[in-house]
Structures are given as structure tokens and as C-alpha cells.
Design a protein around this motif. Structure first.
Motif, PDB file in Angstrom:
ATOM      1  N   SER A 125       0.829  -1.199   0.000  1.00  0.00           N
ATOM      2  CA  SER A 125       0.000   0.000   0.000  1.00  0.00           C
ATOM      3  C   SER A 125       0.864   1.251   0.000  1.00  0.00           C
ATOM      4  N   ASP A 126       2.063   1.168   0.590  1.00  0.00           N
ATOM      5  CA  ASP A 126       2.998   2.295   0.542  1.00  0.00           C
ATOM      6  C   ASP A 126       3.383   2.591  -0.915  1.00  0.00           C
ATOM      7  N   GLU A 127       3.622   1.542  -1.687  1.00  0.00           N
ATOM      8  CA  GLU A 127       4.003   1.726  -3.088  1.00  0.00           C
ATOM      9  C   GLU A 127       2.842   2.259  -3.918  1.00  0.00           C
ATOM     10  N   PHE A 128       1.627   1.881  -3.568  1.00  0.00           N
ATOM     11  CA  PHE A 128       0.453   2.427  -4.254  1.00  0.00           C
ATOM     12  C   PHE A 128       0.445   3.951  -4.153  1.00  0.00           C
ATOM     13  N   LEU A 129       0.842   4.453  -2.998  1.00  0.00           N
ATOM     14  CA  LEU A 129       0.856   5.902  -2.780  1.00  0.00           C
ATOM     15  C   LEU A 129       1.957   6.610  -3.552  1.00  0.00           C
ATOM     16  N   GLU A 130       2.795   5.864  -4.269  1.00  0.00           N
ATOM     17  CA  GLU A 130       3.873   6.459  -5.048  1.00  0.00           C
ATOM     18  C   GLU A 130       3.737   6.177  -6.537  1.00  0.00           C
ATOM     19  N   LEU A 131       2.601   5.619  -6.971  1.00  0.00           N
ATOM     20  CA  LEU A 131       2.422   5.303  -8.385  1.00  0.00           C
ATOM     21  C   LEU A 131       2.339   6.582  -9.211  1.00  0.00           C
ATOM     22  N   ASP A 132       3.219   6.709 -10.211  1.00  0.00           N
ATOM     23  CA  ASP A 132       3.197   7.898 -11.064  1.00  0.00           C
ATOM     24  C   ASP A 132       2.014   7.874 -12.019  1.00  0.00           C
ATOM     25  N   THR A 133       1.605   6.691 -12.424  1.00  0.00           N
ATOM     26  CA  THR A 133       0.399   6.532 -13.239  1.00  0.00           C
ATOM     27  C   THR A 133      -0.468   5.465 -12.596  1.00  0.00           C
ATOM     28  N   LEU A 134      -1.758   5.619 -12.720  1.00  0.00           N
ATOM     29  CA  LEU A 134      -2.674   4.658 -12.108  1.00  0.00           C
ATOM     30  C   LEU A 134      -3.027   3.580 -13.122  1.00  0.00           C
ATOM     31  N   PRO A 135      -2.808   2.299 -12.792  1.00  0.00           N
ATOM     32  CA  PRO A 135      -3.141   1.214 -13.731  1.00  0.00           C
ATOM     33  C   PRO A 135      -4.625   1.208 -14.084  1.00  0.00           C
ATOM     34  N   LYS A 136      -4.921   0.739 -15.278  1.00  0.00           N
ATOM     35  CA  LYS A 136      -6.317   0.682 -15.735  1.00  0.00           C
ATOM     36  C   LYS A 136      -7.102  -0.384 -14.984  1.00  0.00           C
ATOM     37  N   ARG A 137      -6.415  -1.495 -14.634  1.00  0.00           N
ATOM     38  CA  ARG A 137      -7.072  -2.594 -13.916  1.00  0.00           C
ATOM     39  C   ARG A 137      -6.265  -2.861 -12.644  1.00  0.00           C
ATOM     40  N   ILE A 138      -6.918  -2.766 -11.525  1.00  0.00           N
ATOM     41  CA  ILE A 138      -6.183  -2.873 -10.260  1.00  0.00           C
ATOM     42  C   ILE A 138      -6.997  -3.676  -9.257  1.00  0.00           C
ATOM     43  N   ALA A 139      -6.304  -4.530  -8.510  1.00  0.00           N
ATOM     44  CA  ALA A 139      -6.950  -5.357  -7.488  1.00  0.00           C
ATOM     45  C   ALA A 139      -6.306  -5.081  -6.149  1.00  0.00           C
ATOM     46  N   PHE A 140      -7.130  -5.104  -5.105  1.00  0.00           N
ATOM     47  CA  PHE A 140      -6.662  -4.918  -3.742  1.00  0.00           C
ATOM     48  C   PHE A 140      -6.924  -6.200  -2.963  1.00  0.00           C
ATOM     49  N   VAL A 141      -5.913  -6.652  -2.236  1.00  0.00           N
ATOM     50  CA  VAL A 141      -6.021  -7.878  -1.450  1.00  0.00           C
ATOM     51  C   VAL A 141      -6.246  -7.474   0.002  1.00  0.00           C
ATOM     52  N   GLY A 142      -7.428  -7.777   0.542  1.00  0.00           N
ATOM     53  CA  GLY A 142      -7.727  -7.423   1.920  1.00  0.00           C
ATOM     54  C   GLY A 142      -9.191  -7.069   2.070  1.00  0.00           C
ATOM     55  N   SER A 143      -9.601  -6.842   3.318  1.00  0.00           N
ATOM     56  CA  SER A 143     -11.016  -6.560   3.572  1.00  0.00           C
ATOM     57  C   SER A 143     -11.203  -5.445   4.591  1.00  0.00           C
ATOM     58  N   GLY A 144     -10.149  -4.635   4.792  1.00  0.00           N
ATOM     59  CA  GLY A 144     -10.223  -3.607   5.821  1.00  0.00           C
ATOM     60  C   GLY A 144     -10.139  -2.200   5.276  1.00  0.00           C
ATOM     61  N   PHE A 145      -9.692  -1.280   6.154  1.00  0.00           N
ATOM     62  CA  PHE A 145      -9.615   0.140   5.834  1.00  0.00           C
ATOM     63  C   PHE A 145      -8.904   0.392   4.509  1.00  0.00           C
ATOM     64  N   ILE A 146      -7.674  -0.135   4.396  1.00  0.00           N
ATOM     65  CA  ILE A 146      -6.817   0.199   3.260  1.00  0.00           C
ATOM     66  C   ILE A 146      -7.454  -0.251   1.951  1.00  0.00           C
ATOM     67  N   ALA A 147      -7.969  -1.474   1.925  1.00  0.00           N
ATOM     68  CA  ALA A 147      -8.559  -2.011   0.702  1.00  0.00           C
ATOM     69  C   ALA A 147      -9.721  -1.150   0.236  1.00  0.00           C
ATOM     70  N   PHE A 148     -10.629  -0.822   1.141  1.00  0.00           N
ATOM     71  CA  PHE A 148     -11.830  -0.091   0.743  1.00  0.00           C
ATOM     72  C   PHE A 148     -11.528   1.371   0.417  1.00  0.00           C
ATOM     73  N   GLU A 149     -10.690   2.008   1.196  1.00  0.00           N
ATOM     74  CA  GLU A 149     -10.389   3.420   0.930  1.00  0.00           C
ATOM     75  C   GLU A 149      -9.683   3.589  -0.409  1.00  0.00           C
ATOM     76  N   PHE A 150      -8.636   2.801  -0.655  1.00  0.00           N
ATOM     77  CA  PHE A 150      -7.899   2.936  -1.905  1.00  0.00           C
ATOM     78  C   PHE A 150      -8.724   2.461  -3.101  1.00  0.00           C
ATOM     79  N   ALA A 151      -9.573   1.461  -2.887  1.00  0.00           N
ATOM     80  CA  ALA A 151     -10.436   0.992  -3.975  1.00  0.00           C
ATOM     81  C   ALA A 151     -11.369   2.108  -4.434  1.00  0.00           C
ATOM     82  N   HIS A 152     -11.927   2.857  -3.489  1.00  0.00           N
ATOM     83  CA  HIS A 152     -12.831   3.947  -3.856  1.00  0.00           C
ATOM     84  C   HIS A 152     -12.080   5.064  -4.583  1.00  0.00           C
TER      85      HIS A 152
END
Length: 448
Positions: free
Chosen positions: A155-182
Motif C-alpha cells: 500500500s505504501d508503493e500504491f501511494l507512489e504510483l506515477d500513473t494509475l493502472p487501468k485494472r487494479i486489485a486490492f487484497v484485503g477486507s479492511g480500511f486500506i482495501a476499501f479506501e484505496f479501492a474507492h
């Protein structure tokens, strides 16, 4: 043999910073050790940068939800510009924190710390000693163990992505997964959440979570429940996820993010050399936040297990550690009602007990619950999935717990947390005069 310092603090985040600064203000000779970045997770890779992304995504989502209600235009997120804006907050933090500590007279050491004895810490080529040591190293991303996990970014690396991938999956069921997914969905990505269990956001009320899941799916987020990943493998057009669920789900994405939460960051500390016992994966402490096996050592923040992993909680734990180092174990750690929020769109917030916990305790219970979609506060924003649940003592009308899904939930929950702490009843709240119209005023709608 004299000690090098009165106190060595390992970690400079919200807990470590409070311990170091407050003890220094009481004339203690203090050193802080951090492998970096200084400031800890919250301002560098946690709450603060996350909220930068969330606020921008929420602004875009609000306009979209209000489309047709006198609002024109179709705003989008400019991801590279958003990352540049986010970095304007985060990039200066480490240097500012370290300079601030040193400027106040606190010694700082940059490097990985480990115990070399009950009162000794090794950092680089140095071994330092102190009368007391405070472990405040926070938490790190949880390790994933399925085949191909090395292809997953943190999740730290997600916060440093220069471009956002077109298709992205999050592994988890808590705060981080839902917040970043939205955030990612609002930015235009195809988003999936793979959660290893059936239940999302287990810390929160099950009915409010179900509403949030409905809302998330309505925003185009695919949520695979009870779908632990068995393998990730590279294929011609991306990364293939194979889930161990009933459907045998297989999808191909461009990026996979480890959003499975964090665990105490203590693996590197050589706790055995410090004669420090672990419990539930964290540092074992007594009611004074003192190590159960080494009286020279205290701990605060996310290095402790089985407590809310929240910045405000780390701060009050740090204050307790300070009081006990100064006064010799005179302050018991007592947790007040702790509000928390998931910054999805809309946000979900809670404080106190959930319904299952209240019923398990056999409490005299009155449950006040309902949908709030038709309330003007939410209807004018174009909301379709809004709800609340209050758990009230059926004899005294004191509040056991509160759960809210909707805009402003994170602020309304603060009001209800204050009411719980100061033993206000539902009658007291109904007699309050709230600004109108406001989200705070909706408390009256919930109680009427």
C-alpha cells in the motif's frame, strides 16, 4: 556504569514523537532512533497522504452524484497532478521532523535499531544505553504468503504510483482495501477487492458494512468475498489472479496491491536480547504499558496488539508512557470511547460497541437503526446508500455504541463519542441545539 541517555525512543511517529518531546520537556536526556522516514507511517505513508487522495476523489464523486441537480460537467482525477500535490505534503516531512527533534535538543540516530541487552540498543556501529527504552516502531504491511505474492506491491508503493493502472486489485477486507479501492474507482480504474473471508470491515457494524458494500458495487467496484488468493502469475496481458473461492475466480489485472493491513513492526528489534516478551504478535505490556519481562522498557502505538491501530490511540498511549517513566507507574492505560472512520465514499464511522458485542455482554439494549437516504442532508447530495445504528441502554438511555454510513459520518461520530465519554443520554442529545441544516443535526433524526 552511567547510561548514555535517560530514555531512548525507537521510532519517531505519533507515539515516539510524543514520548521524546514530552520527556525532553521534563529535562530528560532523550535520543530517538528511526530507520526512516522520520515522522512514522501516519504523515508519510498513512493517514495524511491517504486523506489527500480521498479528499480529491470525494470532490469528484460529489459532483458526479449531484449531476442533474443543477450541477453540470464531468470532473476527472488527474493522477500525476494528484501525486505531485500529495508529495508536496509528504516529501518534506522526514527532514522537518528530524530537524525539529534535533533543534529542540533531542539526539537523533538514523538506522535500524535492535536490542543488544536489557538497557542497550545497537544502531549502525554504535551501541547506546539508557535507563528506559520506549518501543514505538509502529506497524508494517502484513506479509502475503500465496504463490506469486512477490508480484504484489505494498500500500505504501500504491501511494507512489506515477500513473494509475487501468485494472487494479486490492487484497484485503479492511480500511486500506476499501479506501484505496474507492479512490482508484473514482479515478477511472477497473477495481476489484479480493478478501480472504466473507466479512468486510469486521471492526464495523455488519448492517452498515452491507450498505457500504452495496454502495461500492454500485460505483463499479467488484468485491469477491470469501475469496482467498491461491496464486498470482504473469500472463501476456498482465497479472492473473486465481482465487480459491467456490467460483474458482480468475481475473487479469495490471497491478495488485497488498491491502491486507499492518502488523507490529518488531521483527528487526531482537527482542530476545532485550529480554522482552511478545504477545499476540506485539510487545507484551502490563496496564502501565511497561514490558511484562523487562521493567526498563515501555511500548506505545501499533507495536501493541489487540488495540485500535489508530493515531489518536497511539498518542494517548504515549502520554501514559511519559507519565509512568516520570512518576514510576502511577498511570494506568484506560481507553476512552475511540471513534474511527473508513474514508470511503460515503465514509463509514463507529464508536463503542457493535450490536453483536452488546448482545454478547447481555446488556439491556435498545437498537435504533434505519436508512437515511430520504433525509434532505443526503438526498440533495444524490446519496442512495446511507444508514445509521445507535445502541442505547434501554434503562438509562446512555449510548453503548454508534455506527453511521454517510457524508459527515466522521464528524458526527466525534459528537457521539463525546456524549459517551461524558455520560450524556439520548434525552440530553435531543435537548441540544445543533446548527441547522447540518450533519450534526441528523442526530436528532436518528433519536426521534
Amino acid at each position: 556504569m552511567p547510561y548514555d541517555y535517560d530514555v531512548i525512543v525507537i521510532g519517531s511517529g505519533p507515539a515516539g514523537g510524543v514520548v521524546a518531546r514530552q520527556l525532553h520537556s521534563h529535562k530528560k536526556n532523550v535520543a530517538v532512533i528511526d530507520a526512516g522516514p522520520f515522522g512514522g507511517v501516519c504523515p508519510n505513508t498513512g493517514c495524511e497522504p491517504k486523506k489527500v487522495l480521498v479528499e480529491s476523489a470525494a470532490a469528484v464523486a460529489r459532483v458526479r452524484h449531484m449531476s442533474g441537480n443543477g450541477v453540470l460537467g464531468a470532473p476527472t482525477l488527474d493522477w500525476p497532478a494528484l501525486m505531485k500535490f500529495k508529495r508536496s505534503f509528504t516529501e518534506p516531512i522526514s527532514e522537518l521532523v528530524q530537524d525539529s527533534l534535533e533543534g529542540s535538543g533531542i539526539a537523533t540516530y538514523e538506522g535500524a535499531a535492535s536490542f543488544a541487552g536489557p538497557n542497550e540498543i545497537a544502531v549502525g556501529e554504535k551501541t547506546l544505553s539508557a535507563r528506559h527504552i520506549a518501543i514505538c516502531t509502529g506497524a508494517r504491511p502484513r506479509h502475503l504468503t500465496f504463490s506469486g505474492a512477490e508480484r504484489v506491491i505494498s500500500s505504501d508503493e500504491f501511494l507512489e504510483l506515477d500513473t494509475l493502472p487501468k485494472r487494479i486489485a486490492f487484497v484485503g477486507s479492511g480500511f486500506i482495501a476499501f479506501e484505496f479501492a474507492h479512490v482508484a474507482a473514482t479515478a477511472g480504474s477497473q477495481v476489484a477487492i479480493f478478501q480472504p473471508r466473507e466479512r468486510s470491515l469486521r471492526q464495523f457494524d455488519i448492517d452498515m458494512v452491507r450498505l457500504l458494500v452495496q454502495s461500492s458495487r454500485n460505483e463499479g467496484i467488484s468485491i469477491y468475498e470469501n475469496a482467498p488468493i491461491s496464486t498470482v502469475q504473469r500472463v501476456d496481458d498482465g497479472l492473473e489472479i486465481v482465487a480459491n473461492d467456490r467460483a474458482g475466480t480468475r481475473i487479469v489485472v495490471d497491478c495488485i496491491v497488498n491491502a491486507a493491513g499492518r502488523v507490529p513492526d518488531i521483527e528487526h528489534l531482537a527482542l530476545d536480547k532485550g529480554e522482552i516478551e511478545m504477545k499476540d504478535g506485539g510487545v507484551s505490556v502490563n496496564a502501565y504499558l511497561q514490558s511484562t519481562t523487562n521493567p526498563a522498557v515501555y511500548a506505545a502505538g501499533d507495536v501493541l496488539a489487540k488495540r485500535p491501530a489508530l493515531t489518536p490511540v497511539a498518542v494517548i498511549e504515549a502520554q501514559t508512557v511519559v507519565e509512568n517513566i516520570l512518576s514510576g507507574n502511577t498511570s494506568l492505560m484506560r481507553y476512552p470511547p475511540v471513534p474511527s472512520a473508513v474514508f470511503t465514499d460515503p465514509p463509514l464511522a463507529r464508536v463503542g460497541l457493535n450490536e453483536d458485542e452488546a448482545r454478547a455482554k447481555g446488556l439491556p439494549l435498545r437498537v435504533i437503526t434505519g436508512r437515511a437516504d430520504s433525509w434532505s442532508e443526503y438526498e440533495r447530495l444524490g446519496r442512495r446508500f446511507v444508514g445509521y445504528k445507535l445502541l442505547v441502554d434501554s434503562n438509562t438511555n446512555h449510548i453503548y455504541g454508534a455506527h453511521i454510513l454517510g457524508d459527515g459520518a466522521e464528524e458526527v461520530i466525534n459528537l457521539l463519542a463525546m456524549a459517551m465519554r461524558h455520560k450524556l443520554t439520548t434525552d440530553d442529545l435531543m435537548n441540544m441545539v445543533f446548527a441547522y441544516p447540518s450533519f450534526g443535526y441528523t442526530i436528532r433524526y436518528m433519536l426521534r
